[in-house]
Design an enzyme around this catalytic site. Structure first.
Site, PDB file in Angstrom:
ATOM      1  N   GLU A  26       0.815  -1.218   0.000  1.00  0.00           N
ATOM      2  CA  GLU A  26       0.000   0.000   0.000  1.00  0.00           C
ATOM      3  C   GLU A  26       0.854   1.277   0.000  1.00  0.00           C
ATOM      4  OE1 GLU A  26      -2.547  -1.352   3.308  1.00  0.00           O
ATOM      5  OE2 GLU A  26      -4.228  -1.129   1.952  1.00  0.00           O
ATOM      6  N   TYR A  49     -13.848  18.011  19.365  1.00  0.00           N
ATOM      7  CA  TYR A  49     -12.505  17.422  19.190  1.00  0.00           C
ATOM      8  C   TYR A  49     -12.326  16.888  17.782  1.00  0.00           C
ATOM      9  CZ  TYR A  49     -13.643  17.930  23.963  1.00  0.00           C
ATOM     10  OH  TYR A  49     -14.093  18.487  25.114  1.00  0.00           O
TER      11      TYR A  49
HETATM   12 ZN    ZN Z   1      -5.309  -1.545   4.092  1.00  0.00          ZN
END
Ligand code: ZN
Length: 210
Positions: free
Chosen positions: A74, A120
């Site tokens: 990735e 937040y």
């Molecule tokens: Zn992934």
């Protein structure tokens, strides 16, 4: 911070994600920009709970391995985000439970999958854009992310998980924590009437952050 300290910080934060159940098995990957032409990425097939600082992959901006093990498949979308956004200095990609559950829902608002109900979330992340489903590691994910690189800090990959950026690794990790907590709250609140922050309340928080 020296390069060794950056490697050690990555190992430590990855372990924290693993120990808290934000990453199981070999899922998830982290990266950091080391300088103008190099990034640090977690190796392929590695568990975030058992990383070795000496074996982290160092790549140049063309994706060539300069040292360490072969990077996660990735890494392509990590590079795409660094190339497009000079302010992005670190990336956390997780298949954490609540965000991944959210990513599997149909009919999400593609521009913002979590409408603000805590300050937040607004202060840390702001909005959560959705990237359509593509096979993990496919070049289409990198293309979609590079097109949106300057439009937000966090991206939900449909039926997959989360990609969160930051000004440094600690910032990216804190953004990921806040986002997972927000997704968890959204599921806990499911079926109940949420008081969302109004547009004025959101704008007020955004202006203070500038
Ligand atoms: Zn992934």
């Amino acid at each position: 911070m020296t390069e060794l300290e950056q490697k050690q910080q990555l190992v430590e934060l990855a372990k924290s994600f693993y120990q808290r159940g934000y990453s199981v098995g070999g899922a998830g990957n982290l990266s950091v920009r080391l300088d103008d032409n190099r990034i640090l990425v977690t190796p392929t097939g590695s568990s975030l709970g058992r990383l070795d600082a000496d074996r982290l992959s160092v790549l140049d901006m063309q994706g060539n391995v300069l040292s360490g093990d072969k990077p996660s498949k990735e890494y392509v979308f990590h590079l795409a985000l660094y190339q497009q956004n000079p302010k992005c200095n670190a990336i956390v990609h997780l298949h954490s439970t609540y965000l991944t559950a959210l990513s599997c829902l149909d009919d999400l608002d593609q521009d913002n999958a979590i409408k603000a109900f805590t300050p937040y979330y607004v202060m840390r992340v702001g909005k959560l854009q959705v990237i359509p489903y593509y096979r993990p590691g496919s070049p289409e994910i990198a293309r979609e992310l590079s097109e949106r690189a300057l439009t937000g800090k966090a991206f939900l990959l449909a039926n997959h998980g989360i990609v969160v950026t930051g000004s440094d690794l600690l910032d990216a990790a804190d953004n990921a924590d806040e986002l997972e907590e927000t997704a968890k709250l959204q599921f806990i609140l499911q079926g109940q009437k949420i008081r969302y922050l109004t547009d004025d309340e959101v704008k007020d928080l955004e202006n203070r952050g500038k």
